[in-house]
Design a protein around this motif. Sequence first.
Motif, mmCIF file in Angstrom:
data_model
loop_
_atom_site.group_PDB
_atom_site.id
_atom_site.type_symbol
_atom_site.label_atom_id
_atom_site.label_comp_id
_atom_site.label_asym_id
_atom_site.label_seq_id
_atom_site.Cartn_x
_atom_site.Cartn_y
_atom_site.Cartn_z
ATOM 1 N N MET A 36 0.835 -1.197 0.000
ATOM 2 C CA MET A 36 0.000 0.000 0.000
ATOM 3 C C MET A 36 0.873 1.251 0.000
ATOM 4 O O MET A 36 0.594 2.229 -0.701
ATOM 5 C CB MET A 36 -0.922 0.000 1.219
ATOM 6 C CG MET A 36 -1.922 1.145 1.234
ATOM 7 S SD MET A 36 -2.736 1.323 2.826
ATOM 8 C CE MET A 36 -1.475 2.220 3.745
ATOM 9 N N LEU A 37 1.956 1.196 0.764
ATOM 10 C CA LEU A 37 2.852 2.354 0.844
ATOM 11 C C LEU A 37 3.744 2.451 -0.388
ATOM 12 O O LEU A 37 3.906 3.519 -0.977
ATOM 13 C CB LEU A 37 3.706 2.259 2.107
ATOM 14 C CG LEU A 37 4.492 3.517 2.455
ATOM 15 C CD1 LEU A 37 3.552 4.669 2.782
ATOM 16 C CD2 LEU A 37 5.410 3.261 3.645
ATOM 17 N N SER A 40 1.580 3.553 -3.470
ATOM 18 C CA SER A 40 0.524 4.534 -3.233
ATOM 19 C C SER A 40 0.317 5.381 -4.492
ATOM 20 O O SER A 40 1.271 5.732 -5.194
ATOM 21 C CB SER A 40 0.913 5.430 -2.057
ATOM 22 O OG SER A 40 0.084 6.553 -1.979
ATOM 23 N N ALA A 414 2.100 9.560 2.437
ATOM 24 C CA ALA A 414 1.279 8.345 2.376
ATOM 25 C C ALA A 414 1.155 7.713 3.759
ATOM 26 O O ALA A 414 0.088 7.197 4.122
ATOM 27 C CB ALA A 414 1.894 7.349 1.389
ATOM 28 N N SER A 418 -2.324 7.141 5.952
ATOM 29 C CA SER A 418 -2.738 5.811 6.403
ATOM 30 C C SER A 418 -3.065 5.765 7.895
ATOM 31 O O SER A 418 -3.690 4.813 8.359
ATOM 32 C CB SER A 418 -1.642 4.784 6.095
ATOM 33 O OG SER A 418 -0.493 5.061 6.865
#
Length: 670
Positions: A36-37, A40, A414, A418
């Motif tokens: 996800m990171l 991103s 990011a 989150s």
Amino acid sequence: MATQKISESVYMGMCLEIGTPQQVASRRDIRDIAEMLMFSEMLNRRFTVMLSGSRREGFRLSGSDLDYMRWPNNHRVIWDFSQCQFYNTQEHALILCDSSESPPGFTLLWLPLERANSRVMSACVRMNGMLYISSSKYREVTCCIIFSDSTPHGPCSSGLYNGELEYDAAHCFISDFWPSSASSWKDRCHSWPPRQVVNEIIRNGCHFVAIGHKSGNHADNEWRISFSRAEYKLVYSMNHTQFLTYGLLKLFLKEIINNGLRVGDKLLCSYHIKTAVFWAIQQNALPHWHPKNLLVGFWVCFKLLLKWVYEGNCPNFFIPENNMFLNNIYGEAQRTLFTQLYILYEKGIALLLHSPSINSYIINVLCNPRLTICTVEHTLISEVELDTNIFNEIFINESIRSVDLRICRKYLHAVEESIGLPLTQYHNVMLRKLTATILQRTAFMLHNLYTNTGSNKQLYIVEKMACHMLKIAARFGFVSDMLYIAMYYYKTFRYRVALSVIDITKVKLAQPYLMYRSRVDRERYIEAVGGQSLSTKMRQAVAHDIRLDNEIFYIDELIPEQQSSKQNNEPFLIIPPLVLLYMLECLCSRHVNTLRAQIALDDLQVLAHHDQGQLVPAHLKNISWEILGICQQIAENLQAALYSYQQSLRQYPYQKIKTATRQRIQDLHL
């Protein structure tokens, strides 16, 4: 009752072989937050990479490959022209599916605007006056993008990572839309998977991998529709008994059905196994999946597989019209496979006695019929074992690349975004370590950027910021992350301050409860941090290897090794923490205390010569001998340095630093 006991025993055995619910959840969460990171949307990367296959699903079976999918972010596949409205054609090259002449589950990819990046354009062919992306040509032009020594393997580029771990990288395209040929799948999802999972799967669309149907009209140019992302989401939605049933079937395939067969003779693969489990769960073949009927679930799936082989039809879970046996399980091969499976079927559950991973759990019950089995999973694995697995997973998955300061800034943004998400404890601890890594890379990049170009005032501000970042990172990361602070002080000529950090770090690394990789005193670890949060444990009681990004130079003495590693396509140089500590102590002490420098060099020499893999893992011995040689050469002990460099060359070349080692030997002028 005997069958139930055997099921429970096998269930607990499979928890040990494959993982408890906590272990599996931690593996998935750690990878999910890392991806996800890393990818991103705000990073605006040219491509996305997704871990797929069994490792993404939560397995850690020995011998399993690393499976990746990689696709360009500025290309999108659409199913009809009405979907063009969702894209800016100046930013996205649109590719249109043409399935009119392809078997179910396959398609041609047409470039209606004849505009794409140069790599895609070089893989195009003309058919009926229109431009199509050829899957076979695309495999050729993308084969060596990631690793120069990759070879084609099906739709993938394959090879060995660090000479030991096999990888398969599929270069593909993505569609944001669910294929109409799979529309019936949504209507079948009454009891499983849950509605929110169905909606998420459809919202994420599908992929296209570069391989055609062998019996199709355009085998060299067709693309296969891939549901890899949907599949790992389905596996995530299984309960643990269902997941272990899937794992048991994978072991059954590897250790019994395919045991001893050459690669070309293996007709059944793990994808067939996974498909059988999906169908069995969705069709309610077993109303309740729990530890007492694990073997019943295994048997249901095995019988379904046997039925498919008999009929010569394995229906794809998303597009049932796609018979996945069509290419290789037919005729004589089909009859031989059915006979082999039917012989196993006649043995009943006793067939699992042929599995070395499983047989002991069956024999235990058969030999001790009054054996009481507890199926509470968390009693199987201690807190220490679980933590060891979690922190090793974190280290493996936190290898993000930091190309420049702009990317680092976006990474941090990011991370900030989150924080408001519903995160598990595994998400949280992984996010903390990723934040530490980003701050460390940012600090060194800032210094490298402004050292030769900035004014004194700018340099003062930058150094103050960099030190602050490294101190925050040390509070977020492993105990060993303090060595980044020491490296920075050494790099900026503050030798006494660096030594004070080294002293503190040395004390922390010498604590009897410290966990390093899988080495830990269990009792003392529990006494020190038992029951505390994973973040607290990581900060106070866990050390790991130091990972130097080969795009960033940390200290001058290791630049040749980083350059050699980088030239061989290695992104990082990895160093055991104590080896780096003694190196830094030796380098700093030369300027303030020559006696201490010699003591540090002696400690480093003892470590390199006598450690039995406890503090210097076997695959990191080459860099450890190399560092000893560097320190000996600086101390002008050239014969000893030559011996150390020669020892480095004799070790397993995990770090790929031989070019630097040979150059250092030449520079000795002996």
